[in-house]
Design an enzyme around this catalytic site. Structure first.
Site, PDB file in Angstrom:
ATOM      1  N   ASN A  11       0.857  -1.188   0.000  1.00 56.40           N
ATOM      2  CA  ASN A  11       0.000   0.000   0.000  1.00 56.40           C
ATOM      3  C   ASN A  11       0.894   1.238   0.000  1.00 56.40           C
ATOM      4  OD1 ASN A  11      -1.919   1.980   0.372  1.00 56.40           O
ATOM      5  ND2 ASN A  11      -2.384   1.428   2.492  1.00 56.40           N
ATOM      6  N   LYS A  13       0.032   4.267  -0.289  1.00 53.23           N
ATOM      7  CA  LYS A  13      -0.642   5.432   0.312  1.00 53.23           C
ATOM      8  C   LYS A  13      -0.436   6.670  -0.588  1.00 53.23           C
ATOM      9  CE  LYS A  13      -0.320   3.311   4.842  1.00 53.23           C
ATOM     10  NZ  LYS A  13      -0.220   3.500   6.299  1.00 53.23           N
ATOM     11  N   HIS A 101      -9.635   1.043   5.244  1.00 53.83           N
ATOM     12  CA  HIS A 101      -8.356   1.235   5.940  1.00 53.83           C
ATOM     13  C   HIS A 101      -8.573   2.195   7.107  1.00 53.83           C
ATOM     14  CE1 HIS A 101      -4.203   2.417   6.723  1.00 53.83           C
ATOM     15  NE2 HIS A 101      -3.822   1.353   6.044  1.00 53.83           N
ATOM     16  N   GLU A 103      -7.009   4.628   8.138  1.00 60.36           N
ATOM     17  CA  GLU A 103      -6.835   6.048   7.793  1.00 60.36           C
ATOM     18  C   GLU A 103      -8.091   6.600   7.137  1.00 60.36           C
ATOM     19  OE1 GLU A 103      -2.084   5.248   7.370  1.00 60.36           O
ATOM     20  OE2 GLU A 103      -3.246   5.603   5.544  1.00 60.36           O
ATOM     21  N   GLU A 173      -5.318  -4.908  10.786  1.00 64.33           N
ATOM     22  CA  GLU A 173      -4.297  -3.882  10.993  1.00 64.33           C
ATOM     23  C   GLU A 173      -4.564  -3.164  12.309  1.00 64.33           C
ATOM     24  OE1 GLU A 173      -2.355  -2.230   7.127  1.00 64.33           O
ATOM     25  OE2 GLU A 173      -4.319  -1.347   7.371  1.00 64.33           O
ATOM     26  N   GLY A 179       2.476   2.405  10.935  1.00 60.69           N
ATOM     27  CA  GLY A 179       3.409   3.513  10.766  1.00 60.69           C
ATOM     28  C   GLY A 179       4.109   3.946  12.028  1.00 60.69           C
ATOM     29  N   SER A 219       3.377  -2.083  10.449  1.00 57.29           N
ATOM     30  CA  SER A 219       4.839  -2.081  10.577  1.00 57.29           C
ATOM     31  C   SER A 219       5.464  -3.425  10.199  1.00 57.29           C
ATOM     32  CB  SER A 219       5.257  -1.670  12.000  1.00 57.29           C
ATOM     33  OG  SER A 219       4.816  -0.349  12.280  1.00 57.29           O
TER      34      SER A 219
END
Length: 258
Positions: A11, A13, A101, A103, A173, A179, A219
Site C-alpha cells: 500500500n 498510500k 483502511h 486512515e 491492521e 506507521g 509495521s
C-alpha cells in the site's frame, strides 16, 4: 495456511508519483523471481494518478504483480466530485481494492455502512475487496479488541454470499501499529486473525472461513515477515512504509527464504 496462497500487498498510500512508481516496479521485476510468484501472490496499491502507468508497465513487461487501488466509491457514476467509481478501476484491470483502511475510517470518517456498500460494489465490478479492520491502542488496553474487530468484519460481510467471502481478503491492521514501528507479536496477530476466521465461520460457514485469506498489517518489514507468515491464520501482509522500498518489499515477498 492450508490451501491458501499468501498475498503480499504493498500500500503506497499518498506516495510515489508516476515516474517513481515506474522506477519502483522496474526494480521489483528484477528482484522477484518466477519461484517467488509461484509461492506468493503480490499486489501493489498505487495512488489513483499512478494506476494507468502501473497497468501499462506491468502488462507491457509481463510482470506477474496484480494491480491494486487504495479505495473507491460505491456508486457507478454521478455527481461525486473527487471520487473514483469501481468500474473505472476495473477498466484499468485493477484486481484488488483496499477498503475501510483505518486512515479512511479515522481521518475521513468512513462508516461500517459505507465500507459495506463499497465491498458490494467492488465485487459487482469483478474485483476483490481487501476489507481492513483493527483496534486502537485504547481499545486494546481495554480488552475490546475482539469486539471491535469482529464487529467491523461482521458489518463488511453481512450481505455477502459465502462464495463471495471465500474469494475476498480481510486485513487485520491494529491501528496502534500502523506507521509507528510497533508491531503486534506474531502470537497476538495470530490470535486476532483466528478470531476473524471464527467470526467468518459463524456467519458464512466453515468452507468460507477456510478459504478467506487474512492478512496482517502494521509495521511489517523483512525482519518480522517470516515469523508472522508462519502463523496458521495469517495468509499474507498488507505492507505500508516498507512497500516504498523495492528491496525491502521484495524481501518481505521472499519471507519463505528467511
Amino acid at each position: 495456511m492450508p490451501g491458501r496462497k499468501p498475498l503480499i500487498s504493498g500500500n503506497w498510500k499518498m506516495n510515489l508519483n508516476h515516474f517513481e512508481a515506474t522506477a519502483t516496479l522496474d526494480k521489483l521485476r528484477y528482484l522477484l523471481t518466477k519461484e517467488d510468484h509461484e509461492a506468493v501472490d503480490v499486489s501493489v496499491h498505487a495512488p489513483f494518478t499512478d494506476i494507468r502507468t502501473v497497468q501499462t508497465f506491468l502488462e507491457s513487461e509481463k510482470v506477474n504483480i496484480a494491480i491494486g487501488a487504495q479505495n473507491c466509491h460505491w456508486e457507478t457514476n454521478g455527481a461525486f466530485t473527487g471520487e473514483i467509481a469501481p468500474g473505472m478501476l476495473a477498466k484499468l484491470n485493477v484486481r484488488y481494492v483496499i477498503l475501510g483502511h483505518s486512515e479512511r475510517r479515522e481521518l475521513f470518517g468512513e462508516t461500517d455502512e459505507q465500507i459495506a456498500r463499497k465491498v458490494i460494489a467492488v465485487f459487482a465490478n469483478g474485483m476483490i475487496p481487501i476489507l481492513c479492520c483493527g483496534e486502537t491502542l485504547e481499545e486494546r488496553e481495554a480488552e475490546a479488541t475482539r469486539g471491535k474487530v469482529t464487529g467491523q468484519v461482521r458489518a463488511g460481510i453481512d450481505t455477502l454470499s459465502a462464495e463471495q467471502v471465500s474469494q475476498m481478503v480481510i486485513a487485520y491492521e491494529p491501528i496502534w501499529a500502523i506507521g509507528t514501528g510497533r508491531t503486534a507479536s506474531a502470537e497476538d496477530a495470530q490470535q486476532v486473525c483466528a478470531w476473524i476466521r471464527a467470526e467468518v465461520a459463524g456467519l458464512k460457514g466453515a468452507e468460507a472461513a477456510a478459504a478467506v485469506r487474512i492478512q496482517y498489517g502494521g509495521s511489517v518489514k523483512a525482519a518480522n515477515a517470516a515469523e508472522l507468515m508462519a502463523q496458521p491464520d495469517i495468509d499474507g501482509a498488507l505492507v505500508g512504509g516498507a512497500a516504498l522500498d523495492a528491496d525491502e518489499f521484495a524481501r518481505i515477498v521472499q519471507f519463505r527464504l528467511a
